[in-house]
Structures are given as C-alpha cells and as structure tokens.
Motif scaffolding. Structure first.
Motif, mmCIF file in Angstrom:
data_model
loop_
_atom_site.group_PDB
_atom_site.id
_atom_site.type_symbol
_atom_site.label_atom_id
_atom_site.label_comp_id
_atom_site.label_asym_id
_atom_site.label_seq_id
_atom_site.Cartn_x
_atom_site.Cartn_y
_atom_site.Cartn_z
ATOM 1 N N ASN A 2 0.846 -1.188 0.000
ATOM 2 C CA ASN A 2 0.000 0.000 0.000
ATOM 3 C C ASN A 2 0.883 1.240 0.000
ATOM 4 N N ARG A 3 0.872 1.958 -1.088
ATOM 5 C CA ARG A 3 1.678 3.177 -1.206
ATOM 6 C C ARG A 3 0.803 4.395 -1.001
ATOM 7 N N LYS A 4 1.394 5.400 -0.421
ATOM 8 C CA LYS A 4 0.698 6.644 -0.133
ATOM 9 C C LYS A 4 0.399 7.404 -1.435
ATOM 10 N N THR A 5 -0.740 8.081 -1.472
ATOM 11 C CA THR A 5 -1.090 8.926 -2.604
ATOM 12 C C THR A 5 -0.265 10.205 -2.550
ATOM 13 N N GLN A 6 0.294 10.582 -3.690
ATOM 14 C CA GLN A 6 1.113 11.788 -3.802
ATOM 15 C C GLN A 6 0.602 12.626 -4.969
ATOM 16 N N PHE A 7 0.835 13.931 -4.891
ATOM 17 C CA PHE A 7 0.421 14.844 -5.955
ATOM 18 C C PHE A 7 1.627 15.609 -6.470
ATOM 19 N N PHE A 8 1.661 15.806 -7.792
ATOM 20 C CA PHE A 8 2.759 16.477 -8.462
ATOM 21 C C PHE A 8 2.209 17.437 -9.505
ATOM 22 N N ILE A 9 2.966 18.486 -9.785
ATOM 23 C CA ILE A 9 2.703 19.327 -10.943
ATOM 24 C C ILE A 9 3.853 19.083 -11.901
ATOM 25 N N HIS A 10 3.534 18.534 -13.066
ATOM 26 C CA HIS A 10 4.541 18.241 -14.085
ATOM 27 C C HIS A 10 4.631 19.407 -15.064
ATOM 28 N N LEU A 11 5.848 19.769 -15.421
ATOM 29 C CA LEU A 11 6.112 20.789 -16.429
ATOM 30 C C LEU A 11 6.461 20.056 -17.717
ATOM 31 N N ASN A 12 5.698 20.298 -18.772
ATOM 32 C CA ASN A 12 5.859 19.569 -20.026
ATOM 33 C C ASN A 12 6.076 20.514 -21.196
ATOM 34 N N ILE A 13 6.820 20.034 -22.166
ATOM 35 C CA ILE A 13 7.040 20.776 -23.403
ATOM 36 C C ILE A 13 6.717 19.853 -24.574
ATOM 37 N N LYS A 14 6.105 20.422 -25.591
ATOM 38 C CA LYS A 14 5.786 19.658 -26.792
ATOM 39 C C LYS A 14 7.052 19.574 -27.651
ATOM 40 N N THR A 15 7.432 18.351 -28.048
ATOM 41 C CA THR A 15 8.587 18.135 -28.913
ATOM 42 C C THR A 15 8.138 17.359 -30.141
ATOM 43 N N VAL A 16 9.041 17.171 -31.090
ATOM 44 C CA VAL A 16 8.700 16.390 -32.280
ATOM 45 C C VAL A 16 8.393 14.936 -31.910
ATOM 46 N N LYS A 17 8.900 14.476 -30.778
ATOM 47 C CA LYS A 17 8.641 13.110 -30.306
ATOM 48 C C LYS A 17 7.384 13.023 -29.447
ATOM 49 N N GLY A 18 6.764 14.175 -29.179
ATOM 50 C CA GLY A 18 5.598 14.216 -28.307
ATOM 51 C C GLY A 18 5.915 14.992 -27.048
ATOM 52 N N PRO A 19 4.981 15.042 -26.114
ATOM 53 C CA PRO A 19 5.224 15.809 -24.888
ATOM 54 C C PRO A 19 6.304 15.150 -24.030
ATOM 55 N N GLU A 20 7.169 15.987 -23.451
ATOM 56 C CA GLU A 20 8.218 15.493 -22.561
ATOM 57 C C GLU A 20 8.190 16.306 -21.277
ATOM 58 N N THR A 21 8.244 15.607 -20.158
ATOM 59 C CA THR A 21 8.304 16.262 -18.858
ATOM 60 C C THR A 21 9.731 16.714 -18.612
ATOM 61 N N PHE A 22 9.898 18.002 -18.295
ATOM 62 C CA PHE A 22 11.238 18.516 -18.030
ATOM 63 C C PHE A 22 11.405 18.984 -16.593
ATOM 64 N N GLY A 23 10.349 18.869 -15.802
ATOM 65 C CA GLY A 23 10.440 19.224 -14.391
ATOM 66 C C GLY A 23 9.156 18.856 -13.681
ATOM 67 N N LYS A 24 9.255 18.751 -12.367
ATOM 68 C CA LYS A 24 8.036 18.500 -11.601
ATOM 69 C C LYS A 24 8.210 18.995 -10.175
ATOM 70 N N PHE A 25 7.092 19.416 -9.615
ATOM 71 C CA PHE A 25 7.008 19.843 -8.225
ATOM 72 C C PHE A 25 6.212 18.792 -7.467
ATOM 73 N N HIS A 26 6.723 18.354 -6.338
ATOM 74 C CA HIS A 26 5.957 17.495 -5.445
ATOM 75 C C HIS A 26 5.139 18.421 -4.555
ATOM 76 N N VAL A 27 3.820 18.324 -4.647
ATOM 77 C CA VAL A 27 2.962 19.235 -3.885
ATOM 78 C C VAL A 27 2.262 18.532 -2.724
ATOM 79 N N GLY A 28 2.777 17.380 -2.319
ATOM 80 C CA GLY A 28 2.313 16.733 -1.101
ATOM 81 C C GLY A 28 1.344 15.599 -1.313
#
Length: 102
Positions: A2-28
C-alpha cells in the motif's frame, strides 16, 4: 503493498517526439491542497495541438499516475507559475514546521 497517494505538478514541453516532462514539483499528499495550488496557476484550460508548454496536476496512487488537470501556458506564465508553486510550497513547509514545533 500500500503506497501513499502523492500529488505532483509536471512541467511539459511539446517536442517532435511528443510531450516530454522537463520538471516536476511534489505538492504533497493532500488532494485539496494540490488542487488549491494548481488553481493559482496562470494559463489556459482550453488546450490544443498548437500549445507548446503544459502543466499537469498528477496524482500517483499505488504507483499509478492519473492526470487530474491540465493547462497550457506561455513562457512568461510558466516563469510566474514556478514562482507561485515555490512560494506556496515554502509557506506550507514553514507552517507545517511551526505546527510540529508547538
């Protein structure tokens, strides 16, 4: 396992390969707080294929990601959003530290 639920805000950029996450904030692990922080962010909820920068509110529950919300934003809005998230996380961590000290 049983793992705890976590929330994140992912920062994404559209590339020729599709969206890529380049950063994220853990918001608890508090859903209401995560939504509250995400609601402060600048951007457009009408996301389309012409948008280049995206922010996703993600929930990780039992190791599985779920996209809860998404906005697109400009580079200037992204900079402001990073400041906003950092400020809110700073306030929360200091409030929690103060509560633990009492």
């Amino acid at each position: 396992m049983n793992r705890k639920t976590q929330f994140f805000i992912h920062l994404n950029i559209k590339t020729v390969k599709g969206p890529e996450t380049f950063g994220k904030f853990h918001v608890g692990d508090n859903r209401e707080r995560a939504y509250q922080i995400f609601s402060l962010l600048l951007g457009d909820q009408l996301v389309n294929e012409n948008n280049v920068l995206f922010l996703d509110l993600m929930e990780i529950k039992n190791g599985l990601p779920v996209n809860l919300n998404m906005i697109s934003c400009t580079l200037d809005q992204l900079a402001q959003n990073c400041k906003t998230v950092t400020r809110e996380l700073f306030k929360l961590s200091n409030l929690e530290a103060a509560a633990d000290a009492d």
